[in-house]
Write a protein that holds these residues in place. Structure first.
Motif, PDB file in Angstrom:
ATOM      1  N   LYS A 259       0.831  -1.204   0.000  1.00 23.86           N
ATOM      2  CA  LYS A 259       0.000   0.000   0.000  1.00 23.86           C
ATOM      3  C   LYS A 259       0.868   1.257   0.000  1.00 23.86           C
ATOM      4  N   GLU A 260       1.929   1.253   0.792  1.00 25.77           N
ATOM      5  CA  GLU A 260       2.827   2.412   0.852  1.00 25.77           C
ATOM      6  C   GLU A 260       3.605   2.576  -0.456  1.00 25.77           C
TER       7      GLU A 260
ATOM      8  N   GLN B 195      14.793   8.773  -2.679  1.00 22.84           N
ATOM      9  CA  GLN B 195      13.613   9.447  -2.138  1.00 22.84           C
ATOM     10  C   GLN B 195      12.540   8.435  -1.751  1.00 22.84           C
ATOM     11  N   ALA B 196      12.351   7.421  -2.577  1.00 21.69           N
ATOM     12  CA  ALA B 196      11.353   6.392  -2.266  1.00 21.69           C
ATOM     13  C   ALA B 196      11.713   5.672  -0.970  1.00 21.69           C
TER      14      ALA B 196
ATOM     15  N   GLY C   3      10.406   6.275   6.498  1.00 28.42           N
ATOM     16  CA  GLY C   3       9.669   7.102   7.449  1.00 28.42           C
ATOM     17  C   GLY C   3       8.310   6.528   7.787  1.00 28.42           C
ATOM     18  N   LYS C   4       7.597   6.056   6.783  1.00 29.73           N
ATOM     19  CA  LYS C   4       6.247   5.545   7.010  1.00 29.73           C
ATOM     20  C   LYS C   4       6.244   4.158   7.631  1.00 29.73           C
ATOM     21  N   LEU C   5       7.272   3.381   7.344  1.00 33.36           N
ATOM     22  CA  LEU C   5       7.257   1.991   7.778  1.00 33.36           C
ATOM     23  C   LEU C   5       8.206   1.696   8.937  1.00 33.36           C
ATOM     24  N   SER C   6       8.835   2.720   9.503  1.00 37.01           N
ATOM     25  CA  SER C   6       9.841   2.464  10.541  1.00 37.01           C
ATOM     26  C   SER C   6       9.255   1.740  11.743  1.00 37.01           C
ATOM     27  N   LEU C   7       8.120   2.168  12.212  1.00 36.50           N
ATOM     28  CA  LEU C   7       7.511   1.503  13.366  1.00 36.50           C
ATOM     29  C   LEU C   7       7.111   0.072  13.005  1.00 36.50           C
ATOM     30  N   ILE C   8       6.573  -0.109  11.819  1.00 38.06           N
ATOM     31  CA  ILE C   8       6.169  -1.443  11.383  1.00 38.06           C
ATOM     32  C   ILE C   8       7.388  -2.356  11.264  1.00 38.06           C
TER      33      ILE C   8
END
Length: 193
Positions: free
Chosen positions: A128-129, A171-172, A178-183
């Motif tokens: 999704k990301e 960049q990707a 950034g979006k998936l670091s916690l996951i």
């Protein structure tokens, strides 16, 4: 600007504000090394320091219209690096707190029966990301990471430069990181992979 440039920072800032690529290049060459060393002194990871300085110069270009030429560009650059360092340290502190709380939680109870479900959910979140990336960035990322093409092969296939491909992938990865670091921390913690 192959020869040594003797223009003042104020003049370069005025030209940069008008969109001069030559002024930007000169400012980059004049300040990159200094800012990189400055960031390295405060960070353990030299790759992160390089990324921070690169991002600072990217922001300089995108926000050039807001510069005040009389102040020059050096204060802006140092302030940007300092703020980037503060943001990075803040994020690391938050991640550290999450990891600590998650490791304490994992000590309490671990259920291995739902690992396949979590693995499927994680894969769906990652996809999704990736789908949320811009179309060109997504295409370059997929060619690199899923089809295992080199930067040169991707550049030839998409009729673009290798530098553009490298920048798009970088960049990707920054966006996804950034979006998936916690996951990702959860995945490592619970050994989802």
């Amino acid at each position: 600007m192959g020869t040594k440039c003797t223009l003042s920072d104020i003049t370069l800032t005025e030209q940069l504000k008008l969109g001069s690529h030559l002024a930007y290049t000169e400012i980059y060459e004049r300040y990159f090394g200094i800012l990189y060393v400055h960031a390295c002194k405060r960070m353990y990871n030299h790759e992160d320091a390089r990324d921070l300085v690169q991002e600072t110069f990217f922001n300089l270009w995108t926000r050039r219209e807001h510069l005040i030429p009389e102040k020059g560009v050096a204060p802006y650059l140092y302030r940007s690096v300092r703020n980037g360092l503060i943001d990075l340290m803040s994020k690391q502190s938050i991640c550290s707190k999450y990891i600590t709380s998650l490791s304490e939680l994992s000590k309490c109870s671990v259920s291995i029966t739902d690992y396949p479900i979590r693995e499927h959910q994680l894969a769906a979140i990652i996809e999704k990301e990736i789908d949320a990336l811009s179309p060109r960035m997504r295409e370059v990322f997929i060619l690199s990471r899923k089809q295992y093409l080199s930067h040169k092969e991707i550049a030839e296939q998409l009729h673009t430069s290798e530098l553009t491909v490298k920048t798009q992938i970088k960049q990707a990865l920054r966006i996804l990181r950034g979006k998936l670091s916690l996951i990702a921390y959860l995945a490592v913690l619970f050994r989802i992979y």
